[in-house]
Design an enzyme around this catalytic site. Structure first.
Site, PDB file in Angstrom:
ATOM      1  N   HIS A 195       0.800  -1.227   0.000  1.00  0.00           N
ATOM      2  CA  HIS A 195       0.000   0.000   0.000  1.00  0.00           C
ATOM      3  C   HIS A 195       0.826   1.267   0.000  1.00  0.00           C
ATOM      4  O   HIS A 195       0.617   2.170   0.817  1.00  0.00           O
ATOM      5  CB  HIS A 195      -0.957   0.004   1.204  1.00  0.00           C
ATOM      6  CG  HIS A 195      -2.179  -0.814   0.956  1.00  0.00           C
ATOM      7  ND1 HIS A 195      -3.059  -0.546  -0.060  1.00  0.00           N
ATOM      8  CD2 HIS A 195      -2.664  -1.907   1.587  1.00  0.00           C
ATOM      9  CE1 HIS A 195      -4.023  -1.443  -0.063  1.00  0.00           C
ATOM     10  NE2 HIS A 195      -3.818  -2.282   0.926  1.00  0.00           N
ATOM     11  N   HIS A 247      -6.332  -3.738  -5.406  1.00  0.00           N
ATOM     12  CA  HIS A 247      -6.054  -2.319  -5.623  1.00  0.00           C
ATOM     13  C   HIS A 247      -5.285  -2.050  -6.907  1.00  0.00           C
ATOM     14  O   HIS A 247      -5.006  -0.901  -7.240  1.00  0.00           O
ATOM     15  CB  HIS A 247      -5.293  -1.733  -4.429  1.00  0.00           C
ATOM     16  CG  HIS A 247      -6.202  -1.339  -3.310  1.00  0.00           C
ATOM     17  ND1 HIS A 247      -6.643  -0.049  -3.111  1.00  0.00           N
ATOM     18  CD2 HIS A 247      -6.781  -2.080  -2.341  1.00  0.00           C
ATOM     19  CE1 HIS A 247      -7.447  -0.032  -2.054  1.00  0.00           C
ATOM     20  NE2 HIS A 247      -7.556  -1.237  -1.576  1.00  0.00           N
ATOM     21  N   HIS A 274      -3.829 -13.000  -3.724  1.00  0.00           N
ATOM     22  CA  HIS A 274      -4.036 -11.816  -2.904  1.00  0.00           C
ATOM     23  C   HIS A 274      -5.231 -11.928  -1.949  1.00  0.00           C
ATOM     24  O   HIS A 274      -5.108 -11.692  -0.759  1.00  0.00           O
ATOM     25  CB  HIS A 274      -4.219 -10.578  -3.776  1.00  0.00           C
ATOM     26  CG  HIS A 274      -4.520  -9.355  -2.972  1.00  0.00           C
ATOM     27  ND1 HIS A 274      -3.578  -8.713  -2.216  1.00  0.00           N
ATOM     28  CD2 HIS A 274      -5.671  -8.685  -2.753  1.00  0.00           C
ATOM     29  CE1 HIS A 274      -4.132  -7.700  -1.582  1.00  0.00           C
ATOM     30  NE2 HIS A 274      -5.407  -7.656  -1.889  1.00  0.00           N
ATOM     31  N   GLU A 292      -8.287  21.846  -5.368  1.00  0.00           N
ATOM     32  CA  GLU A 292      -8.570  23.030  -4.598  1.00  0.00           C
ATOM     33  C   GLU A 292      -9.910  22.928  -3.909  1.00  0.00           C
ATOM     34  O   GLU A 292     -10.068  23.297  -2.752  1.00  0.00           O
ATOM     35  CB  GLU A 292      -8.607  24.211  -5.549  1.00  0.00           C
ATOM     36  CG  GLU A 292      -7.985  25.437  -4.976  1.00  0.00           C
ATOM     37  CD  GLU A 292      -7.960  26.509  -6.010  1.00  0.00           C
ATOM     38  OE1 GLU A 292      -6.917  26.668  -6.636  1.00  0.00           O
ATOM     39  OE2 GLU A 292      -9.007  27.143  -6.191  1.00  0.00           O
TER      40      GLU A 292
END
Lengths: 193, 813
Positions: free
Chosen positions: B185, B245, B296, B706
């Site tokens: 990760h 992932h 996994h 932003e």
């Protein structure tokens, strides 16, 4: 120094980490077992809120998912819930199980409640003063400090012995440069955890 | 004769000499008891803290899945207007670029210049060991690899991966020990620690990496580049498995996409596109000596390795996008199997991940435009989800049966050759199971609704699977474990997790294992932190607990409106008081986190009288805010804040060219989508105001980062003071940049000065920018006994500035 004798009962080492099965102490000499506690006469008298609280705590310790906990976890759960039984007391309540039973036998929540109630009912409560008094025993000079080394020896040889790792964890950061521990501060510190 | 008595009297004898009457024994027992009590309480706190983090992590994952289901539902049931079509269909359309030659042009790196001032590694291909080691060193020194070399490295990796089979087969002959690592990760420190302790990959030191290299951590791209570099240097000794992932849609939410775009402003999009392909080409499974399976996630009761060996794994680009139908006429035309993916035009079919679609209802739908979504649709949506929820309760047999329904109804609807679609659906399910499943202690195999994909499988499934395939052990990752690893299913399944401090500094250790020809795992645990002084175990528990509770309080606060309704429903006489049990059950009903609320209540509630809680006061304590006339805006703010992850994900989907900017119109549409998803009104006025305030440089574009920055800064105190979101945006303009920009070598044109390159933390806060990194946690001095109680050795690593305590566990015989 008196020769050490084996502990009367195997003591489950306390969990500083989530290891499921503690290593049992060497087999005790065969002392007569104290009378087991009869739980059938105990009336469970907790409020609804308390029951929920205890049920949740019980669930937290159940690592297998069968809604039960192992015998060797019972003492911890009681302590987590604010009680403070000695290991000997818990052993009596559990019917003096063998080391194998401690690791493998499991109890469900309904079975646990009378055990907890029994401990709650028993009059053996200790206060802050009791702890300080207890430590004062080792204060040779009467100046509010005890020798760290002496404390370590006592804790590892007397009563429900602690192992070295537990003692280290307990004493961490408590000894000053002379190896002395101010015991009132000591008690306050740990009780605040 | 009890030895206790003897002892006491012996001791008494000693003390009596000093004239002390109190038995020392009693004192010792007191201290011991009280110490043990504090340890037990600590343990309980540790456990519920862990539960908090886990349940929030999974709740977040579920959100992601729900979002995709919702978007797909829209896609299938509504005829979008042209602007909406652009918005939604982007998610489900493949790329326009399709031919191999065109891909190569798109990924071409040769015209990217590397400026002289660039001081990072300059790679030449083919790579050699020294270059790989240099790369590691460079990343350790916080350098960044230039995008030219990134692209080149990735291209070479892509070429290599395409030649690899679905199932890696490894052998421990020549007495080689194989090192196996779990989830990383993006935590570069952990990878560096593993290399430091165990040595870097080489012909004498083969490695298997078990997926989840990216997301959540802040150095995902670096971790990936290192692994790929070693793969290129030692293709016969480095094995990579795909994790859940390694999926570009998941990356949108969990941080990898953001990381790449911020580190590589000019070429990030290309890099991401290339990675999308690379991920789909990663092998699925590794088998050692035909005895040990490394995957996994895990398995299901239908997992079949021979089927898996045959699939075209690269067709399954993302778990959230099931395979598309092939038009049969084109199947044989293109040599490159990727092309037919791209050639499919709009008839993309969607099946949701866990909940098969309800087709009878589908025919009844009128075609609507997104504009008139409002209450009519919301109602139907409810029904839809209810149906799906009910279907999810089915056992596995009907789960796969409904998959059949899915495929057969679809095929009757359009092109023929449904059997082919059936196969690919089966294959898709097989892959999902491999990458997403979790073991459970009960028997059976049920859909994994917590994660939204794969299944939960029980001990008998493991037995059966191992027997069928003649294997003896399954090594998997996918779940964080306190000690870095954990056995289950009678020691036939081993979970291995290599990202230490995953939830918070001190939350858990990482581990890796070495496997020799005897196939007995040898564990090494570690915790990667920059240490100067260690935290004691109680301190680290406290610290982790503090973070968990903070996050939890935040969740409670943002759900205030729902909670208030729940309380008021119970408190019919409107006394303002509620008893603890009701409080706990109401919270659970609203939040669905399955946490021990009663146990937690002392941490969350300051006081109760007679076992009753004044909930209005409680909310005030949480928020320190007086009810104000801005009530409406407050709840909108609350909602947006609560769903900021979802909002951001939608933004990033909308931003199809991954530029980091979206237009006004898209922004507007995004908020409308969100309001439909949440079944909540976000009025046009509010949207307009937001739009105007977020376009800071007036070019008609809104900077996603932003906008989200405003949320990052919206902490409790600001919500408390009841500031409007608008005011926050305005405030935001004047705030100083808070990020550390890495040594940027990408010579990109300067963006607007307000565009910060930052990692915005999703709840729960993992690796938040504001968590002080000076403190660490030392694992307790008494090492964890390995589950069978064998001895543990304690060896302290030679202290480098980056390492902490490492322990070695001697495996049981």
């Amino acid at each position: 120094m008196a020769p050490k004798k084996d502990a009367k009962k195997p003591e489950p080492p306390k969990k500083a980490e989530p290891a499921p099965a503690p290593a049992p102490a060497p087999a005790p000499e065969a002392p007569p077992k104290p009378a087991a506690v009869d739980l059938s006469g105990v009336k469970v008298d907790f409020s609804q809120d308390q029951m929920e609280d205890y049920r949740e705590a019980f669930g937290l310790f159940d690592r297998v998912g069968d809604s039960k906990v192992a015998y060797n976890q019972v003492a911890d759960i009681m302590r987590a819930l604010g009680q403070n039984p000695t290991n000997k007391e818990v052993s009596k309540i559990l019917g003096n199980p063998t080391a194998d039973e401690m690791a493998n036998k499991r109890v469900d929540f309904e079975g646990f409640l009378p055990m907890l109630q029994f401990v709650v009912n028993s009059p053996n409560k200790a206060t802050y003063e009791d702890y300080v008094e207890g430590l004062r025993v080792f204060d040779k000079e009467g100046n509010g400090t005890v020798m760290g080394a002496e404390l370590r020896i006592v804790l590892s040889t007397l009563g429900e012995k602690m192992n070295e790792a537990e003692i280290d964890a307990l004493m961490q950061g408590q000894e000053d440069e002379n190896g002395c521990v101010n015991y009132e501060a000591f008690v306050k510190h740990i009780m605040s955890v | 004769m009890g030895c206790g008595v003897t002892k006491t009297s012996e001791f008494n004898r000693r003390f009596d000499k000093d004239g002390n009457a109190i038995p020392a024994m009693k004192a010792a027992v007191l201290i011991q008891r009280w110490y043990r009590q504090s340890v037990a309480r600590m343990e309980m706190r540790r456990r519920y803290t862990w539960n908090i983090f886990q349940s929030m992590e999974y709740a977040d994952l579920q959100d992601q899945i729900k979002l995709y289901n919702f978007l797909g539902y829209l896609m299938d049931n509504f005829t979008p207007s042209s602007s909406e079509r652009k918005l939604i269909s982007h998610i489900f359309r493949e790329n326009e670029v399709c031919r191999d030659a065109e891909w190569e042009r798109y990924f071409n790196y040769t015209n990217i210049d590397v400026p002289d001032i660039y001081s990072g590694p300059r790679l030449t291909f083919p790579l050699d060991m020294d270059q790989a080691a240099d790369l590691v060193e460079a990343f350790k020194n916080k350098q960044q690899l230039h995008s030219r070399y990134v692209l080149q490295l990735l291209l070479e990796t892509w070429k290599l991966l395409r030649m690899l089979p679905n199932i890696n087969r490894v052998s421990t002959c020549h007495s080689k020990e194989i090192t196996i690592c779990g989830d990383l990760h993006g935590q570069l420190e952990d990878l560096l620690l593993i290399f430091y302790k165990n040595g870097m990959p080489s012909m004498e030191k083969p490695y298997v990496f078990n997926g989840d290299y990216v997301d959540r951590g802040k150095d995902s791209i670096e971790v990936l580049l290192i692994l790929f570099a070693f793969l290129l240097v030692y293709p016969g000794d480095v094995y990579l498995n795909r994790g859940n992932h390694e999926d570009h849609i998941i990356n949108l939410r969990y941080g990898f996409t953001k990381e790449v775009l911020s580190k590589y402003k000019l070429h990030g999009k290309r890099i991401l596109k290339l990675l999308q392909k690379i991920f789909s080409w990663l092998p699925l499974v590794t088998v050692i000596d035909q005895r040990v399976l490394i995957v996994h996630g895990g398995i299901s009761d239908t997992t079949d390795l021979s089927l898996i060996a045959r699939v075209d794994r690269h067709r399954y680009v993302s778990a959230l996008r099931p395979p598309k139908k092939k038009t049969p006429s084109r199947t044989n035309v293109y040599a490159d199997s990727e092309r037919y993916d791209e050639m499919i035009i709009c008839k993309n079919r969607r099946g949701s991940l866990t909940f098969p679609k309800q087709f009878s209802a589908r025919e009844g739908f009128q075609r609507r435009s997104l504009q008139d979504f409002s209450s009519t649709v919301a109602r139907t949506l409810e029904e839809e989800f209810e149906v799906r929820r009910r279907q999810a309760e089915y056992s596995l047999s009907s789960y796969s049966k409904s998959h059949r329904i899915l495929s057969s109804t679809l095929s009757s609807d359009s092109e023929p050759d449904s059997s082919e679609f059936d196969t690919s659906n089966d294959e898709w399910k097989q892959i999902l199971d491999l990458l997403w499943s979790d073991p459970m202690s009960h028997d059976g195999c049920i859909p994994n609704e917590v994660r939204g994909g794969g299944c939960y499988w029980g001990p008998s499934v493991t037995e059966d699977f191992l027997n069928r395939h003649n294997l003896q052990l399954i090594i998997r990752s996918h779940e964080c474990k306190q000690d870095g690893y954990e056995f289950c299913h009678n020691r036939k399944v081993l979970t291995l997790f290599s990202a230490s401090n995953y939830y918070e500094v001190g939350s858990n250790r990482g581990a890796f294992i070495r496997l020799g020809p005897d196939l007995v795992p040898y564990f090494v645990q570690y915790q990667a932190t920059r240490t100067t002084r260690g935290l004691s175990f109680p301190q680290s528990v406290k610290r982790t607990e503090h973070t968990a509770l903070k996050v939890l309080r935040e969740q409670l606060f943002v759900h205030k409106s729902d909670l208030l309704s729940a309380f008021q429903a119970i408190d019919k006489e409107n006394t303002g008081l509620i008893c603890l049990t009701d409080w706990a059950s109401a919270i659970e009903r609203v939040l669905h986190l399955d946490l021990p609320w009663q146990v937690l209540h002392p941490q969350l509630v300051s006081s109760t009288t007679d076992g009753k809680l004044d909930y209005h006061r409680w909310f005030r304590d949480l928020a320190l805010k007086k009810p104000s006339s801005e009530h409406i805006e407050q709840s909108m703010l609350e909602t947006l804040y609560r769903h900021r992850s979802t909002l951001e994900t939608i933004f990033r989907i909308v931003d199809t060219d991954n530029s980091g900017f979206i237009t006004f119109e898209d922004f507007r549409q995004t908020l409308k989508l969100l309001s439909a998803y949440l079944k909540m009104e976000i009025s046009d006025e509010v949207i307009n105001e937001l739009v105007i305030n977020t376009d800071t440089n007036n070019d008609g574009n809104i900077d996603i980062d932003e906008f989200m920055e405003a949320f990052r800064l919206v902490d409790k105190s600001r919500l408390e003071r009841g500031k409007s979101l608008l005011k926050l945006m305005q405030d935001n303009q004047s705030l100083p940049q808070e990020t550390e920009t890495p040594q940027t070598v990408d010579s990109s044109p300067p963006q607007t000065s307000q565009c910060p390159a930052l990692q915005i933390s999703d709840p729960p806060a993992l690796n938040t920018a504001d968590s002080p990194s000076s403190q660490t946690a030392n694992p307790p001095a008494s090492q964890t006994a390995s589950p069978s109680g064998s001895n543990t050795e304690d060896c302290s690593a030679s202290q480098t500035e980056d390492l902490c305590h490492i322990s070695v566990v001697v495996p049981p015989q």
